[in-house]
Design a protein around this motif. Structure first.
Motif, PDB file in Angstrom:
ATOM      1  N   UNK A  15     -12.756  53.288  -8.270  1.00  0.00           N
ATOM      2  CA  UNK A  15     -13.445  54.057  -9.309  1.00  0.00           C
ATOM      3  C   UNK A  15     -14.856  54.444  -8.843  1.00  0.00           C
ATOM      4  N   UNK A  16     -15.551  53.518  -8.180  1.00  0.00           N
ATOM      5  CA  UNK A  16     -16.901  53.804  -7.676  1.00  0.00           C
ATOM      6  C   UNK A  16     -16.852  54.840  -6.553  1.00  0.00           C
ATOM      7  N   UNK A  17     -15.847  54.738  -5.707  1.00  0.00           N
ATOM      8  CA  UNK A  17     -15.669  55.709  -4.621  1.00  0.00           C
ATOM      9  C   UNK A  17     -15.423  57.098  -5.210  1.00  0.00           C
ATOM     10  N   UNK A  18     -14.587  57.156  -6.218  1.00  0.00           N
ATOM     11  CA  UNK A  18     -14.303  58.420  -6.908  1.00  0.00           C
ATOM     12  C   UNK A  18     -15.587  59.022  -7.486  1.00  0.00           C
ATOM     13  N   UNK A  19     -16.402  58.197  -8.121  1.00  0.00           N
ATOM     14  CA  UNK A  19     -17.653  58.671  -8.737  1.00  0.00           C
ATOM     15  C   UNK A  19     -18.627  59.239  -7.708  1.00  0.00           C
ATOM     16  N   UNK A  20     -18.619  58.696  -6.489  1.00  0.00           N
ATOM     17  CA  UNK A  20     -19.484  59.213  -5.423  1.00  0.00           C
ATOM     18  C   UNK A  20     -19.153  60.665  -5.088  1.00  0.00           C
ATOM     19  N   UNK A  21     -17.866  60.989  -5.089  1.00  0.00           N
ATOM     20  CA  UNK A  21     -17.404  62.306  -4.652  1.00  0.00           C
ATOM     21  C   UNK A  21     -17.326  63.337  -5.777  1.00  0.00           C
ATOM     22  N   UNK A  22     -17.221  62.891  -7.031  1.00  0.00           N
ATOM     23  CA  UNK A  22     -17.063  63.809  -8.174  1.00  0.00           C
ATOM     24  C   UNK A  22     -18.119  64.913  -8.259  1.00  0.00           C
ATOM     25  N   UNK A  23     -19.404  64.631  -7.987  1.00  0.00           N
ATOM     26  CA  UNK A  23     -20.403  65.702  -8.113  1.00  0.00           C
ATOM     27  C   UNK A  23     -20.167  66.885  -7.157  1.00  0.00           C
ATOM     28  N   UNK A  24     -19.361  66.678  -6.128  1.00  0.00           N
ATOM     29  CA  UNK A  24     -19.127  67.730  -5.134  1.00  0.00           C
ATOM     30  C   UNK A  24     -17.921  68.612  -5.462  1.00  0.00           C
ATOM     31  N   UNK A  25     -17.080  68.169  -6.396  1.00  0.00           N
ATOM     32  CA  UNK A  25     -15.921  68.979  -6.774  1.00  0.00           C
ATOM     33  C   UNK A  25     -14.731  68.142  -7.205  1.00  0.00           C
ATOM     34  N   UNK A  26     -13.574  68.811  -7.281  1.00  0.00           N
ATOM     35  CA  UNK A  26     -12.347  68.168  -7.754  1.00  0.00           C
ATOM     36  C   UNK A  26     -11.835  67.145  -6.744  1.00  0.00           C
ATOM     37  N   UNK A  27     -11.633  65.917  -7.206  1.00  0.00           N
ATOM     38  CA  UNK A  27     -11.124  64.846  -6.354  1.00  0.00           C
ATOM     39  C   UNK A  27      -9.681  64.553  -6.753  1.00  0.00           C
ATOM     40  N   UNK A  28      -8.780  64.641  -5.784  1.00  0.00           N
ATOM     41  CA  UNK A  28      -7.364  64.387  -6.033  1.00  0.00           C
ATOM     42  C   UNK A  28      -7.079  62.891  -6.086  1.00  0.00           C
ATOM     43  N   UNK A  29      -7.649  62.147  -5.115  1.00  0.00           N
ATOM     44  CA  UNK A  29      -7.447  60.699  -5.081  1.00  0.00           C
ATOM     45  C   UNK A  29      -8.563  60.022  -4.300  1.00  0.00           C
ATOM     46  N   UNK A  30      -8.783  58.746  -4.608  1.00  0.00           N
ATOM     47  CA  UNK A  30      -9.749  57.915  -3.891  1.00  0.00           C
ATOM     48  C   UNK A  30      -9.109  56.548  -3.720  1.00  0.00           C
ATOM     49  N   UNK A  31      -8.969  56.118  -2.477  1.00  0.00           N
ATOM     50  CA  UNK A  31      -8.284  54.856  -2.186  1.00  0.00           C
ATOM     51  C   UNK A  31      -9.144  53.996  -1.268  1.00  0.00           C
ATOM     52  N   UNK A  32      -9.376  52.743  -1.670  1.00  0.00           N
ATOM     53  CA  UNK A  32     -10.038  51.768  -0.813  1.00  0.00           C
ATOM     54  C   UNK A  32      -8.922  50.987  -0.130  1.00  0.00           C
ATOM     55  N   UNK A  33      -8.943  50.915   1.197  1.00  0.00           N
ATOM     56  CA  UNK A  33      -7.883  50.222   1.938  1.00  0.00           C
ATOM     57  C   UNK A  33      -8.107  48.714   1.843  1.00  0.00           C
TER      58      UNK A  33
END
Length: 83
Positions: A15-33
Motif C-alpha cells: 500500500x505504501x509503495x502504491x502511494x509513492x507512485x500514485x502522484x505520477x499517474x495510474x498504477x496497475x499494481x504494486x508488489x513487494x517481493x
C-alpha cells in the motif's frame, strides 16, 4: 510498463509503495517481493503503470528518493529472457 524498485526499507508495505507512485499517474499494481521461508520483505518490488510516459516521470521523480531512511533505486524492469 513494469518498474523495478530496489533498496526498499524492509517494513514498506504494498500500500505504501502504491502511494509513492500514485502522484505520477495510474498504477496497475504494486508488489513487494517477499521471502517464501521467512515471509519478510526482500527489499525490492515491482510497480506496473499503464501509461509509459507517466512511468518514466515516476522513475525520474522517485529514483534516489529517501523513503524511511533508505535511498530507493527506481528503473524500468528488464524482461527476463524466456528459457
Amino acid at each position: 510498463m513494469k518498474i523495478l524498485v530496489r533498496n526498499l526499507e524492509r517494513s514498506i508495505t504494498e500500500a505504501e509503495l502504491l502511494e509513492l507512485f500514485k502522484p505520477f499517474g495510474a498504477v496497475e499494481s504494486a508488489v513487494v517481493v517477499m521471502d517464501a521461508e521467512s515471509g519478510k520483505s526482500k527489499g525490492f518490488g515491482f510497480v506496473e503503470m499503464t501509461n509509459p510516459r507517466e512511468a518514466i516521470k515516476a522513475i525520474k521523480g522517485l529514483n534516489t528518493l529517501k523513503v524511511k531512511g533508505c535511498g530507493i533505486r527506481v528503473k524500468a524492469a528488464e524482461e527476463k529472457p524466456k528459457a
